[in-house]
Scaffold this motif. Structure first.
Motif, mmCIF file in Angstrom:
data_model
loop_
_atom_site.group_PDB
_atom_site.id
_atom_site.type_symbol
_atom_site.label_atom_id
_atom_site.label_comp_id
_atom_site.label_asym_id
_atom_site.label_seq_id
_atom_site.Cartn_x
_atom_site.Cartn_y
_atom_site.Cartn_z
ATOM 1 N N ARG A 1 0.839 -1.199 0.000
ATOM 2 C CA ARG A 1 0.000 0.000 0.000
ATOM 3 C C ARG A 1 0.875 1.251 0.000
ATOM 4 N NH1 ARG A 1 -5.312 1.047 1.716
ATOM 5 N NH2 ARG A 1 -5.497 -1.085 2.507
ATOM 6 N N HIS B 1 -5.267 6.087 -2.080
ATOM 7 C CA HIS B 1 -4.213 5.101 -1.871
ATOM 8 C C HIS B 1 -3.960 4.337 -3.162
ATOM 9 C CE1 HIS B 1 -5.214 4.688 2.728
ATOM 10 N NE2 HIS B 1 -5.012 5.941 2.355
ATOM 11 N N ILE C 1 -11.815 7.313 -0.834
ATOM 12 C CA ILE C 1 -11.966 6.177 0.070
ATOM 13 C C ILE C 1 -13.035 6.474 1.115
ATOM 14 C CG2 ILE C 1 -10.813 4.831 1.869
ATOM 15 C CD1 ILE C 1 -8.232 5.111 0.227
ATOM 16 N N ARG D 1 -11.232 2.481 5.173
ATOM 17 C CA ARG D 1 -10.104 1.569 4.969
ATOM 18 C C ARG D 1 -10.167 0.360 5.907
ATOM 19 N NH1 ARG D 1 -3.601 2.866 5.730
ATOM 20 N NH2 ARG D 1 -2.981 0.692 5.927
ATOM 21 N N THR E 1 -10.105 -3.705 5.059
ATOM 22 C CA THR E 1 -9.649 -4.003 3.707
ATOM 23 C C THR E 1 -8.665 -5.168 3.683
ATOM 24 O OG1 THR E 1 -7.929 -2.299 3.860
ATOM 25 C CG2 THR E 1 -10.044 -1.649 2.907
ATOM 26 N N HIS F 1 -12.885 -0.626 0.135
ATOM 27 C CA HIS F 1 -12.588 0.779 0.390
ATOM 28 C C HIS F 1 -13.803 1.681 0.152
ATOM 29 C CE1 HIS F 1 -8.422 -0.656 0.174
ATOM 30 N NE2 HIS F 1 -8.051 0.487 0.726
#
Length: 341
Positions: free
Chosen positions: A245, A253, A276, A279, A282, A315
């Motif tokens: 990431r 991201h 997003i 998060r 994820t 996301h």
């Protein structure tokens, strides 16, 4: 049809301030059901894979809310034990999540000490019954991080899976805040547990912790070097799944998925994820996507792409869990698109 995937771990309630408001100024919160292993159980169930959740919750409205959420996702909840709430019985674990906003990073505050799961006696959990006919046991490093009792719970789960001949998927899910709260030796404990696993969800940093060494390569080369070292150290291990990431901004991201097998490996191109929504969860979505493909006989490329697709979709979904259909997963388009009509 494959046997059920048994997911073992603590279920939590997540409380988030409504709007981009710091927790200390919040006047209201949204409540979501979560927990790493429960997130995987829900995601797999939504994709048509039978799952069973094995955990302990208090017998009160909060525990019943957690159990109902997994039932609504399609997971088998018969092995979620309910115990009297209060002194000696515990409570449901909570965590408070302040989402990122502009230059302010997201933050998690745990409130899970003395939970029903953390206080559970391994002898009271129906490991053998839950694992009957199972195709996989999925668990994570969060359980042993809860304290000495959590370590015994994790060991009991591993022993039961060995007795039943069920392979283990172990997600490192290293939580420094939990390990640092007691006199722990995470390296020794996690090494013991990973040694029993067939599948591992974790990257080169997790492997560095386990093996007590750093890796000199860069990028994909470093990940392969770390994976080869893990395969050498853990004879049972056959697959390592990880993500890479890169954070451009709080709401933008770039994410890639990777699978390392003993004889091969595959890393996807990066997917750029903008706007997003959430998060959290994820990584669990990635694990579920990998497991889904692994159960279907996918190769390294298919597993990496499927895991990445489900993680990317998560996301855009608020809360800890993602419930995606097989059609939605197969139709995943990294660039998004207009409304489907």
């Amino acid at each position: 049809m494959v046997g059920p995937v048994v997911c073992f771990g603590e279920m939590l309630l997540r409380l988030s301030p409504q709007g981009a408001i710091p927790l200390q100024q919040a006047g209201g919160v949204a409540i979501d059901v979560g927990g790493a292993e429960a997130n995987v159980a829900a995601a797999l169930a939504s994709l048509g894979v039978p799952t069973r959740m094995l955990t302990v919750v208090p017998d009160n409205p909060l525990g019943r809310k957690a159990k109902a959420a997994l039932g609504a996702a399609g997971s088998d909840t018969r092995f979620i034990a309910s115990v009297p709430a209060g002194v000696g019985g515990g409570r449901i674990g909570l965590y408070w999540f302040e989402p990122p906003a502009g230059p302010i990073a997201g933050r998690v505050t745990y409130d899970r000490a003395g939970s029903s799961f953390a206080l559970a006696d391994p002898a009271d959990l129906p490991f053998a019954q839950a694992l009957e006919g199972a195709s996989l046991l999925h668990m994570s490093g969060i359980t042993p991080a809860l304290g000495p009792a959590g370590v015994e719970l994790a060991r009991a789960a591993v022993a039961a899976a060995k007795d039943a001949g069920v392979p283990i998927c172990f997600d490192g899910n290293y939580r420094a805040n939990l390990w640092d709260a007691w006199d722990s030796d995470p390296r020794a404990i996690l090494t013991e547990l990973v040694g029993a696993a067939t599948l591992m969800i974790g990257n080169h940093r997790d492997i560095s912790l386990l093996l007590g060494k750093t890796f000199s390569g860069d990028g994909a080369d470093r990940r392969r070097e770390a994976s080869e070292a893990a395969f050498e150290a853990f004879p049972n291990l056959q697959l390592i799944a990880s993500t890479a990431r890169h954070v451009e901004a709080a709401c933008t991201h770039r994410l890639a998925g990777r699978i390392d097998l003993r004889a091969s490996h595959w890393q996807t191109d990066e997917v750029r994820i903008e706007n997003i929504v959430d998060r959290i969860g994820t990584g669990d979505a990635y694990a579920a996507g990998v497991i889904y493909s692994w159960l279907g006989g996918g190769d390294a490329k298919q597993m990496a792409k499927t895991g990445l697709a489900l993680a990317a979709l998560k996301h855009g979904v608020p809360g800890d869990m993602i419930l995606a259909t097989e059609e939605e997963l197969h139709d995943f388009n990294p660039s998004g698109g207009d409304v489907r009509r």
